[in-house]
Design a protein around this motif. Sequence first.
Motif, PDB file in Angstrom:
ATOM      1  N   ASP A 117       0.828  -1.207   0.000  1.00 52.75           N
ATOM      2  CA  ASP A 117       0.000   0.000   0.000  1.00 52.75           C
ATOM      3  C   ASP A 117       0.862   1.258   0.000  1.00 52.75           C
ATOM      4  O   ASP A 117       0.550   2.234  -0.696  1.00 52.75           O
ATOM      5  N   ASP A 118       1.961   1.239   0.785  1.00 55.91           N
ATOM      6  CA  ASP A 118       2.865   2.397   0.803  1.00 55.91           C
ATOM      7  C   ASP A 118       3.432   2.659  -0.594  1.00 55.91           C
ATOM      8  O   ASP A 118       3.508   3.806  -1.050  1.00 55.91           O
ATOM      9  N   ALA A 119       3.842   1.575  -1.281  1.00 55.40           N
ATOM     10  CA  ALA A 119       4.438   1.731  -2.606  1.00 55.40           C
ATOM     11  C   ALA A 119       3.415   2.228  -3.616  1.00 55.40           C
ATOM     12  O   ALA A 119       3.713   3.114  -4.430  1.00 55.40           O
ATOM     13  N   ALA A 120       2.211   1.676  -3.562  1.00 52.53           N
ATOM     14  CA  ALA A 120       1.176   2.094  -4.514  1.00 52.53           C
ATOM     15  C   ALA A 120       0.846   3.565  -4.336  1.00 52.53           C
ATOM     16  O   ALA A 120       0.713   4.310  -5.324  1.00 52.53           O
TER      17      ALA A 120
ATOM     18  N   THR B 233       7.865   6.364   5.840  1.00 51.37           N
ATOM     19  CA  THR B 233       7.475   5.757   4.566  1.00 51.37           C
ATOM     20  C   THR B 233       8.676   5.629   3.638  1.00 51.37           C
ATOM     21  O   THR B 233       8.852   4.614   2.955  1.00 51.37           O
ATOM     22  N   GLN B 234       9.505   6.657   3.616  1.00 47.63           N
ATOM     23  CA  GLN B 234      10.703   6.598   2.784  1.00 47.63           C
ATOM     24  C   GLN B 234      11.605   5.443   3.208  1.00 47.63           C
ATOM     25  O   GLN B 234      12.169   4.734   2.377  1.00 47.63           O
ATOM     26  N   ARG B 235      11.737   5.259   4.529  1.00 47.78           N
ATOM     27  CA  ARG B 235      12.563   4.160   5.023  1.00 47.78           C
ATOM     28  C   ARG B 235      11.995   2.817   4.570  1.00 47.78           C
ATOM     29  O   ARG B 235      12.734   1.929   4.131  1.00 47.78           O
TER      30      ARG B 235
ATOM     31  N   ALA C 210      12.239   0.389 -10.888  1.00 48.53           N
ATOM     32  CA  ALA C 210      11.146   1.351 -11.046  1.00 48.53           C
ATOM     33  C   ALA C 210      10.929   2.132  -9.750  1.00 48.53           C
ATOM     34  O   ALA C 210      10.761   3.366  -9.769  1.00 48.53           O
ATOM     35  N   LEU C 211      10.925   1.421  -8.627  1.00 47.72           N
ATOM     36  CA  LEU C 211      10.742   2.096  -7.347  1.00 47.72           C
ATOM     37  C   LEU C 211      11.948   2.976  -7.026  1.00 47.72           C
ATOM     38  O   LEU C 211      11.796   4.111  -6.545  1.00 47.72           O
TER      39      LEU C 211
END
Length: 656
Positions: free
Chosen positions: A121-124, A136-138, A158-159
Amino acid sequence: MIRATGLLTAFLLAAGLGNGSAAMATDTEADPAVALGRNLDQLAAEPGNRDARLAAWRAAVRLGLFEQAASLEAPLSVAEQRTLEGDRIALQVRYGVIDANSQRGEVRFAALDRSLAATDDDAAAFLAGGPADTETQRRLTDRVSALSARRRAADAFALHDALVARGVAIPPWTQRDLADSALQLREPEWAAELYRAFLATAPDDFVANIGLFYALADAGDIDAATAHIDAYAARLPERRHRDGRYNGERLSADIAGDRARAWANRLDEAQRRSEARLAAAPFNAEARGTAASLALARGWPHLGEQTLRRIVGSDPDNPALYADLAEARLQLQDWLGARAALAAGEGIDAENTGVRRAHTSLALHDSFELWVEAGYGKGGDTGGFFGNSDWRIDSYLYAPPLAENWRVFAHNYTSSADFDGSTTNWTRTGIGAEWRHLAWRATAEVNSGDGVKPGLLATARWKPDDQWSVYAAGETVTNQIPLRAVREGVTAARAEVGVDWRLDESRKLALATTLTDFSDDNRRNAVSTSWFERWASGPRWMFETTLGADASHNTADQSVAYFNPKTDHSLWLTAAVDNLAWRRYDFALRQRLALTAGNYWQKDYGSGAIEAIEYGHRWELGRAVAFNYSLGRLLRPYDGVREGRTFATMSLLWRF
């Protein structure tokens, strides 16, 4: 919760960390282990003490005991709860990387998959443009490492690119993990850049140093790869201080150096190093596996297969060993054994690099195969032995294997020559079957051509070990006949027997004898021998020579229409330089220059010089296609007349 606290207390007491004091330590205690022990003692006496529970949680977090900290159920703020969840995810990624490198079966990627699910969910949200705080960055930088270890290289990049575009700082260890993804994507130059960036911050990191070695090797810079791994190995102690045994990291670095010599075509040096390694660590699976791979590289599949079978018995969960075993059995024509070894490797890890390569090898074995060999020559205006000009095309189309050992094929041979304006053609088309199993290979073909009787061709080859090979062939209508004879309506039957002895890739001796029975009652007996020697070889250049001698005798005199010396012999030496001009994984271009000098003697005509030059290219267009072509010039005498011929050759191997 009380049970978890009790277990943790018992652990700390056993380690001498709990001292029985009921005083609650603050979260600024210099030693978090002491703080944890004191607060757990406090909780044992006062389970409802919120301050002690929170202090114990903070001490456990400082110790990296994230799962144990979560079991304390401390009264946390929202920020602290998110931090704990992030810590648990980070630890799960670290455990997942270890499992990916050490476990087999379904559990191998279980921890990584859980960590990825926790950050989906964080990545999306981030990739959709949503905000990302520090926590979140961590999590997302840890996710890059998890994606890389999970072999989702494209997703990892991609990320990573999205994080960089948003100004998020990428930790050094994430860059190291991303370098692994670059290797997965076959971008070795990029991988080398990332490894070097990480090594600038941690020059002794084992994973990054080994990774840089493979990146340099994959990029085609074998000399740089060798220099790097040798320098790294020299910085590591050879022996462990505790027991004097070979230091594990040094051993792995030394073995990588052995492989570097093999990849650089310095096989004698690789052999000496590998034998020394086995003498020092005779039961090390990595050293034994490298020795087996070296045996395959030197053309010793029997030795390689025997070695691999012994290693697999002691290291049955290593997929790369099964992959090498499958490759060795393919060379030995043990088709069922090769499939069994590949199935075992795929059952352990189908994504292993060696397993995937062995899978491709078997897929190519199961394919159609087209082999085409062609040549063109241009002589003088007076015609000569071959004519004013000539050409030939010899092609085979093989079907995929039937019942493992059988293949059917179609064969066509066409040649033509111009003799002072008159053209002579020769065409034969046939169908046949080939049987291949273990040491044996046999073929049978029936063929026919325009205006010529049907013919039969049979061949057999026996290769009992890694050195010797014996072969025989017989054909009732041979294609190896001068077109001047064909022009006069002459055909021939031919039989050949030969034996080869091959020490390794650098030395080979060959002896063959042939009998050609022409339809005009002429019988030709011929014998030939050769000695091949590779004197120098490296990652780019090789120098080799072939010394040959041959002789023949014909029962008919020279009144026949074709070149037919009563007795003749020749001695010649070819020196060749081979250069690897370019390589990218399975794609490569080699160039070769060969010079030949010799002497030819013919009864009643004396002797004369043989001179030739040939230059050619070999393209390896992936593993399925190999394409060769060359141009050359030959000067030699026929019936005392020195003739010159310019020639071109081409060959194609295509499996589809």
